[in-house]
Design an enzyme around this catalytic site. Structure first.
Site, PDB file in Angstrom:
ATOM      1  N   LYS A  16      74.873 -24.226  60.981  1.00 37.47           N
ATOM      2  CA  LYS A  16      75.445 -22.797  60.056  1.00 37.47           C
ATOM      3  C   LYS A  16      76.850 -22.991  60.257  1.00 37.47           C
ATOM      4  CE  LYS A  16      71.413 -20.259  60.974  1.00 37.47           C
ATOM      5  NZ  LYS A  16      70.785 -18.919  61.379  1.00 37.47           N
ATOM      6  N   ASP A  19      71.488 -13.837  57.209  1.00 33.35           N
ATOM      7  CA  ASP A  19      71.228 -13.200  58.385  1.00 33.35           C
ATOM      8  C   ASP A  19      71.525 -11.936  58.720  1.00 33.35           C
ATOM      9  OD1 ASP A  19      69.620 -15.649  59.156  1.00 33.35           O
ATOM     10  OD2 ASP A  19      71.529 -16.643  59.944  1.00 33.35           O
TER      11      ASP A  19
HETATM   12  P1  NDP Z   1      72.863 -19.718  70.408  1.00 37.19           P
HETATM   13  O1  NDP Z   1      72.392 -20.791  70.960  1.00 37.19           O
HETATM   14  O2  NDP Z   1      73.880 -19.599  69.430  1.00 37.19           O
HETATM   15  O3  NDP Z   1      73.245 -18.452  71.551  1.00 37.19           O
HETATM   16  C1  NDP Z   1      72.270 -18.281  72.598  1.00 37.19           C
HETATM   17  C2  NDP Z   1      72.649 -17.076  73.218  1.00 37.19           C
HETATM   18  O4  NDP Z   1      71.635 -16.653  74.127  1.00 37.19           O
HETATM   19  C3  NDP Z   1      73.889 -17.342  73.831  1.00 37.19           C
HETATM   20  O5  NDP Z   1      74.683 -16.037  73.945  1.00 37.19           O
HETATM   21  C4  NDP Z   1      73.442 -17.365  75.546  1.00 37.19           C
HETATM   22  O6  NDP Z   1      74.082 -17.150  76.554  1.00 37.19           O
HETATM   23  C5  NDP Z   1      72.067 -16.867  75.547  1.00 37.19           C
HETATM   24  N1  NDP Z   1      71.007 -17.193  76.496  1.00 37.19           N
HETATM   25  C6  NDP Z   1      70.301 -18.332  76.379  1.00 37.19           C
HETATM   26  N2  NDP Z   1      69.574 -18.382  77.331  1.00 37.19           N
HETATM   27  C7  NDP Z   1      69.691 -17.362  78.186  1.00 37.19           C
HETATM   28  C8  NDP Z   1      69.070 -16.712  79.062  1.00 37.19           C
HETATM   29  N3  NDP Z   1      68.098 -17.437  79.795  1.00 37.19           N
HETATM   30  N4  NDP Z   1      69.214 -15.707  79.526  1.00 37.19           N
HETATM   31  C9  NDP Z   1      70.401 -14.865  79.109  1.00 37.19           C
HETATM   32  N5  NDP Z   1      70.831 -15.295  77.842  1.00 37.19           N
HETATM   33  C10 NDP Z   1      70.546 -16.277  77.518  1.00 37.19           C
HETATM   34  O7  NDP Z   1      71.552 -19.287  69.573  1.00 37.19           O
HETATM   35  P2  NDP Z   1      71.436 -18.365  68.265  1.00 37.19           P
HETATM   36  O8  NDP Z   1      72.341 -17.240  68.375  1.00 37.19           O
HETATM   37  O9  NDP Z   1      71.304 -19.317  67.005  1.00 37.19           O
HETATM   38  O10 NDP Z   1      69.765 -17.702  68.300  1.00 37.19           O
HETATM   39  C11 NDP Z   1      69.325 -16.791  69.176  1.00 37.19           C
HETATM   40  C12 NDP Z   1      68.062 -16.292  69.079  1.00 37.19           C
HETATM   41  O11 NDP Z   1      67.606 -15.671  67.631  1.00 37.19           O
HETATM   42  C13 NDP Z   1      67.062 -17.403  69.091  1.00 37.19           C
HETATM   43  O12 NDP Z   1      65.973 -17.110  69.856  1.00 37.19           O
HETATM   44  C14 NDP Z   1      66.637 -17.747  67.773  1.00 37.19           C
HETATM   45  O13 NDP Z   1      65.481 -18.400  67.478  1.00 37.19           O
HETATM   46  C15 NDP Z   1      66.664 -16.307  67.015  1.00 37.19           C
HETATM   47  N6  NDP Z   1      66.862 -16.171  65.661  1.00 37.19           N
HETATM   48  C16 NDP Z   1      65.884 -15.408  64.824  1.00 37.19           C
HETATM   49  C17 NDP Z   1      66.261 -15.321  63.732  1.00 37.19           C
HETATM   50  C18 NDP Z   1      65.496 -14.552  62.554  1.00 37.19           C
HETATM   51  O14 NDP Z   1      65.345 -14.427  61.512  1.00 37.19           O
HETATM   52  N7  NDP Z   1      64.360 -13.739  63.335  1.00 37.19           N
HETATM   53  C19 NDP Z   1      67.287 -15.731  62.802  1.00 37.19           C
HETATM   54  C20 NDP Z   1      68.275 -16.511  63.755  1.00 37.19           C
HETATM   55  C21 NDP Z   1      67.937 -16.643  65.221  1.00 37.19           C
HETATM   56  P3  NDP Z   1      75.284 -18.111  77.052  1.00 37.19           P
HETATM   57  O15 NDP Z   1      76.576 -17.930  76.255  1.00 37.19           O
HETATM   58  O16 NDP Z   1      75.715 -17.668  78.462  1.00 37.19           O
HETATM   59  O17 NDP Z   1      74.971 -19.382  77.116  1.00 37.19           O
END
Ligand code: NDP
Length: 275
Positions: A75, A111
């Protein structure tokens, strides 16, 4: 033969794709193709596995694609490579939609408005606690801000908070968080996607759930531990299906240059669910 060539050309004209890596799991083709079929649009939507995000614009143009969606992890590269970026995407600095406007690649982020549409069913929301600080959180935070809804970000680590600070959005890591009162708690972390983790400490969640009315999880198609705990605490819950549907619907309107009515929404929802 001429008719055949013309047919091939017209098919080429209306080819849509989703770029991702991986992309095999994507449900966008079944959702978008259901919409295209429903309005008898002469076009097709397929998956395109793309490894190098920096080639995205060239690949898009070389294949004569008319439109594309872009998913993880491209993206930001898609944003950087577009000829023109429209709307809130300019601030989010990440896009999930490309449109071919006579050889010019125009990019959007659906989004953000897709999320806003998905939470409309909760009614009026004033204060949101947003868990996570990744790409999705950026889109959601700016979408909420654009509607003058207060948003506070809480993330596991400090690393990704700069973006929110730059936009004057209150943001915390787990260490320095002090809970206030929120109507809606949103999980935009990937906790619960492929595991059974909560997105933050259970104690924090139980504290904020006390005063909240609604919980939304971007993960779709399952009751995550986050939604299960919210439900136990008597909150109204919603998973990410509508967000996926509405971001797709807004992209569909851009692809086809049409305004989708309820029958299109329902056709796309059925497509998404594989019905
Ligand atoms: P990113 O990889 O950009 O960000 C992930 C985030 O999750 C970070 O802030 C990370 O924290 C945090 N994180 C990951 N694992 C854990 C954990 N075990 N405990 C706490 N925090 C955690 O992902 P995206 O923003 O692209 O996507 C996030 C979610 O949204 C995904 O599940 C994706 O499938 C969903 N999604 C759904 C959409 C929809 O249309 N329904 C559209 C887009 C996404 P840290 O910074 O500390 O690593």
């Amino acid at each position: 033969k001429e008719i055949q060539i013309r047919k091939q050309m017209s098919n080429m004209k209306n080819q849509f794709v989703i770029f991702g890596n991986p992309v095999e799991h994507s449900k966008s083709p079944q959702m978008q193709n259901a919409g295209l079929k429903h309005i008898n649009f002469d076009g097709n939507y397929k998956k395109h596995h793309l490894v190098d995000g920096n080639t995205i614009k060239d690949v898009f143009l070389q294949n004569n694609y008319m439109g594309a969606n872009i998913t993880v992890p491209h993206k930001e590269d898609a944003f950087a490579n577009a000829d023109e970026v429209r709307g809130l995407a300019k601030e989010i600095k990440a896009v999930n939609t490309y449109i071919n406007e006579n050889g010019k690649v125009v990019a959007y982020n659906t989004d953000a408005p897709g999320f806003l549409k998905a939470i409309e069913s909760f009614g009026t929301i004033k204060n949101v606690l947003l868990l996570g600080a990744g790409g999705t959180a950026k889109a959601i935070a700016l979408a909420l801000k654009s509607k003058n809804i207060n948003v506070t970000v809480l993330n596991r680590s400090q690393g990704k908070l700069d973006f929110f600070k730059e936009h004057q959005i209150p943001c915390f890591s787990w260490e320095n968080f002090e809970a206030e009162t929120y109507d809606l708690i949103v999980n935009s972390t990937s906790a619960g996607l492929k595991d059974e983790y909560l997105p933050c400490d259970k104690e924090i969640l139980e504290t904020v759930f006390k005063n909240a009315k609604f919980a939304f999880d971007c993960v779709y198609g399952k009751i995550t531990p986050f939604l299960a705990l919210a439900s136990e605490n008597a909150l109204e819950i919603k998973d990410g299906e509508d967000m996926l549907l509405f971001q797709g619907l807004l992209a569909f309107e851009l692809f086809t240059n049409t305004k989708a009515d309820n029958s299109v929404i329902e056709a796309m929802r059925k497509g998404l669910k594989g019905e």
